[in-house]
Design an enzyme around this catalytic site. Sequence first.
Site, PDB file in Angstrom:
ATOM      1  N   LYS A  11       5.097  59.381 101.520  1.00 45.45           N
ATOM      2  CA  LYS A  11       4.475  60.149 100.428  1.00 45.45           C
ATOM      3  C   LYS A  11       3.795  59.227  99.421  1.00 45.45           C
ATOM      4  CE  LYS A  11       7.116  61.449  96.782  1.00 45.45           C
ATOM      5  NZ  LYS A  11       6.608  61.117  95.446  1.00 45.45           N
ATOM      6  N   ASN A  12       4.480  58.160  99.025  1.00 45.11           N
ATOM      7  CA  ASN A  12       3.927  57.311  97.969  1.00 45.11           C
ATOM      8  C   ASN A  12       2.792  56.404  98.449  1.00 45.11           C
ATOM      9  OD1 ASN A  12       5.588  58.499  96.151  1.00 45.11           O
ATOM     10  ND2 ASN A  12       7.014  56.785  95.923  1.00 45.11           N
TER      11      ASN A  12
ATOM     12  N   CYS B 175       9.049  62.888  88.511  1.00 42.72           N
ATOM     13  CA  CYS B 175      10.488  62.839  88.246  1.00 42.72           C
ATOM     14  C   CYS B 175      10.722  62.343  86.830  1.00 42.72           C
ATOM     15  CB  CYS B 175      11.170  61.901  89.234  1.00 42.72           C
ATOM     16  SG  CYS B 175      11.414  62.654  90.838  1.00 42.72           S
TER      17      CYS B 175
ATOM     18  N   ARG C 163       7.663  57.349  81.055  1.00 43.16           N
ATOM     19  CA  ARG C 163       6.833  56.802  82.131  1.00 43.16           C
ATOM     20  C   ARG C 163       5.446  56.530  81.560  1.00 43.16           C
ATOM     21  NH1 ARG C 163       8.257  59.646  87.819  1.00 43.16           N
ATOM     22  NH2 ARG C 163       7.275  57.745  88.565  1.00 43.16           N
TER      23      ARG C 163
ATOM     24  N   ASP D 218      14.096  53.571  94.226  1.00 44.45           N
ATOM     25  CA  ASP D 218      14.140  54.901  94.849  1.00 44.45           C
ATOM     26  C   ASP D 218      15.251  55.037  95.898  1.00 44.45           C
ATOM     27  OD1 ASP D 218      12.107  55.641  93.192  1.00 44.45           O
ATOM     28  OD2 ASP D 218      10.556  55.802  94.741  1.00 44.45           O
TER      29      ASP D 218
ATOM     30  N   ARG E  76       9.823  67.945  97.133  1.00 44.70           N
ATOM     31  CA  ARG E  76       8.632  67.203  96.700  1.00 44.70           C
ATOM     32  C   ARG E  76       8.388  66.003  97.612  1.00 44.70           C
ATOM     33  NH1 ARG E  76       9.297  65.008  91.273  1.00 44.70           N
ATOM     34  NH2 ARG E  76       7.619  63.817  92.179  1.00 44.70           N
TER      35      ARG E  76
HETATM   36  C1  UD1 Z   1       6.146  54.566  91.619  1.00 45.73           C
HETATM   37  C2  UD1 Z   1       6.780  55.597  92.501  1.00 45.73           C
HETATM   38  C3  UD1 Z   1       8.231  55.840  92.088  1.00 45.73           C
HETATM   39  C4  UD1 Z   1       9.000  54.516  92.051  1.00 45.73           C
HETATM   40  C5  UD1 Z   1       8.247  53.470  91.198  1.00 45.73           C
HETATM   41  C6  UD1 Z   1       8.891  52.099  91.257  1.00 45.73           C
HETATM   42  C7  UD1 Z   1       4.903  56.984  93.124  1.00 45.73           C
HETATM   43  C8  UD1 Z   1       4.216  58.317  92.999  1.00 45.73           C
HETATM   44  N1  UD1 Z   1       6.022  56.827  92.408  1.00 45.73           N
HETATM   45  O1  UD1 Z   1       6.136  55.104  90.311  1.00 45.73           O
HETATM   46  O2  UD1 Z   1       8.820  56.700  93.036  1.00 45.73           O
HETATM   47  O3  UD1 Z   1      10.268  54.736  91.470  1.00 45.73           O
HETATM   48  O4  UD1 Z   1       6.897  53.348  91.664  1.00 45.73           O
HETATM   49  O5  UD1 Z   1       8.967  51.654  92.572  1.00 45.73           O
HETATM   50  O6  UD1 Z   1       4.491  56.119  93.875  1.00 45.73           O
HETATM   51  N2  UD1 Z   1       5.405  50.797  83.251  1.00 45.73           N
HETATM   52  C9  UD1 Z   1       4.955  50.494  81.982  1.00 45.73           C
HETATM   53  N3  UD1 Z   1       3.630  50.725  81.682  1.00 45.73           N
HETATM   54  C10 UD1 Z   1       2.774  51.242  82.608  1.00 45.73           C
HETATM   55  C11 UD1 Z   1       3.232  51.541  83.907  1.00 45.73           C
HETATM   56  C12 UD1 Z   1       4.579  51.307  84.204  1.00 45.73           C
HETATM   57  O7  UD1 Z   1       5.711  50.028  81.140  1.00 45.73           O
HETATM   58  O8  UD1 Z   1       1.589  51.433  82.279  1.00 45.73           O
HETATM   59  C13 UD1 Z   1       6.833  50.543  83.579  1.00 45.73           C
HETATM   60  C14 UD1 Z   1       7.604  51.825  83.898  1.00 45.73           C
HETATM   61  O9  UD1 Z   1       8.094  52.450  82.743  1.00 45.73           O
HETATM   62  C15 UD1 Z   1       8.713  51.280  84.786  1.00 45.73           C
HETATM   63  C16 UD1 Z   1       8.031  50.122  85.536  1.00 45.73           C
HETATM   64  O10 UD1 Z   1       6.870  49.783  84.782  1.00 45.73           O
HETATM   65  O11 UD1 Z   1       9.731  50.739  84.000  1.00 45.73           O
HETATM   66  C17 UD1 Z   1       7.616  50.422  86.949  1.00 45.73           C
HETATM   67  O12 UD1 Z   1       6.810  51.600  86.977  1.00 45.73           O
HETATM   68  P1  UD1 Z   1       5.731  51.852  88.126  1.00 45.73           P
HETATM   69  O13 UD1 Z   1       5.892  50.853  89.217  1.00 45.73           O
HETATM   70  O14 UD1 Z   1       4.405  51.983  87.478  1.00 45.73           O
HETATM   71  O15 UD1 Z   1       6.165  53.269  88.688  1.00 45.73           O
HETATM   72  P2  UD1 Z   1       5.238  54.447  89.164  1.00 45.73           P
HETATM   73  O16 UD1 Z   1       3.997  53.909  89.796  1.00 45.73           O
HETATM   74  O17 UD1 Z   1       5.124  55.481  88.095  1.00 45.73           O
END
Ligand code: UD1
Length: 425
Positions: free
Chosen positions: A22-23, A117, A122, A306, A398
């Site tokens: 999915k991701n 989630c 986020r 995850d 989901r």
């Molecule tokens: C994706 C996955 C999610 C997984 C996560 C980490 C999808 C749709 N979701 O989420 O299932 O748990 O990767 O492997 O692919 N952060 C910031 N600023 C930003 C962006 C992120 O501070 O602009 C922080 C977040 O709060 C978190 C960390 O970076 O602590 C990692 O987040 P990120 O890797 O971006 O997660 P997602 O891409 O949202």
Amino acid sequence: MEKIVIRGGNELYGDVYINGMKNAALPIIFATILTADKCIIENVPRVSDITMSFEILREMGASVNYLDETTVEIDTYALVGGNSPYNIVQRMRGSTYLLGAELGRFKKSKVAYPGGCNFGTRPIDMHIKGFQTLGATVTEDDEYVYADAPNGLVGNSIYFDKVSVGATVNIMLAATLADGLTVIENAAREPHIVDLANFLNTCGADIRGAGTGIIKITGVEKLHGCTYDIIPDMIEAGTYMTAVAATGGEVNIRNVIPKHLEIISTKLSEMGVEVRAFDDYITVKSNGKLRSTNIQTLPYPGFPTDMHPQFSTLLAIADGSGTVYETIWQNRFKYVAELEKMGASVMVNEPFAAFRGVEKLHGASVAAVDLRAGAAIVIAGLVAEGTTEVTNIYTIERGYLDIVGKLKSLGADITKIYIDENAFI
Ligand code: UD1
């Protein structure tokens, strides 16, 4: 309302087929916006996050057609950019990828703040900083993020303070059609980042270094359509591996890339589970007796956040004490209250949780508080004494295709039932 009902105690045996990730599919689906040609995407899991992404594209003017159960043809020729539907976008995290893809092709985007989630704040500050570094103007109000680059994006160097999957994806999307070279430093190295780069390169992009901490993207004039096969879902695979570890039994987890599962396999071996890797499948054998361990979540190739809740279920029934140290998400322990209803002994002091393994969990009425937490609670139900009823199962659906059917085919006593809520009024 639908519920999953599980009568615990059955061991699992047989073969389970893992769907596309999915991701990985989500960024690739939104990346099709970067070309006006048709793309054919294979091995797409028909889970609700994916069908929602198709709804978004259709409402924006794209045509999306299933050619068979897992193959989809996407044609974004008619898109104009900046008109994504608020109601669907704000329900899923992956829709942030619209920002990078629309900026890339249309030089403008307007996207509702994304959902997904709920395990803590986020933020998308690093995505925004990256777009700004490429020359876009980004503004926000309570509901939307607006990005504009009327004179086009220009390649630049971007350093991420934190490793972020989403920010890495978004900058790759935005930079693919930008003018010149973009270098992302401290990029995410997840297999789905590599899959996105492979898809874009198949469409004519020039991206090097995906899978390492430095990704170099040389902008190209335009992309063409292609046919592309999504990689198998390592988290779905890891979830079934964990289920067999918990219940005992022997299962072949088929259609996987064993390399992506090395950390999960290593941790399961540490806990006393037998894991053998072959070309495209992994065999997991367990007698259900587990030794406890300690887990620290980290960006890939570290232990995936995850998979943390599913391993918590193992720690809840393992021999001895173990800990989970969650370094990615601030608030991922909400499911612990549900495990406690089933008899788990846990102390949470975020970002840590300490588990003292108990002899047996017992069935209870519990909720799937988010996607992976839902999977963890289903696994707990499979090993618990008595009957477990899981509500809020749309969160599980989901990301897991037919989890009930797959577990049932392995021998679990599990069913999905529909409850008419009006019957209680
Ligand atoms: C994706 C996955 C999610 C997984 C996560 C980490 C999808 C749709 N979701 O989420 O299932 O748990 O990767 O492997 O692919 N952060 C910031 N600023 C930003 C962006 C992120 O501070 O602009 C922080 C977040 O709060 C978190 C960390 O970076 O602590 C990692 O987040 P990120 O890797 O971006 O997660 P997602 O891409 O949202």
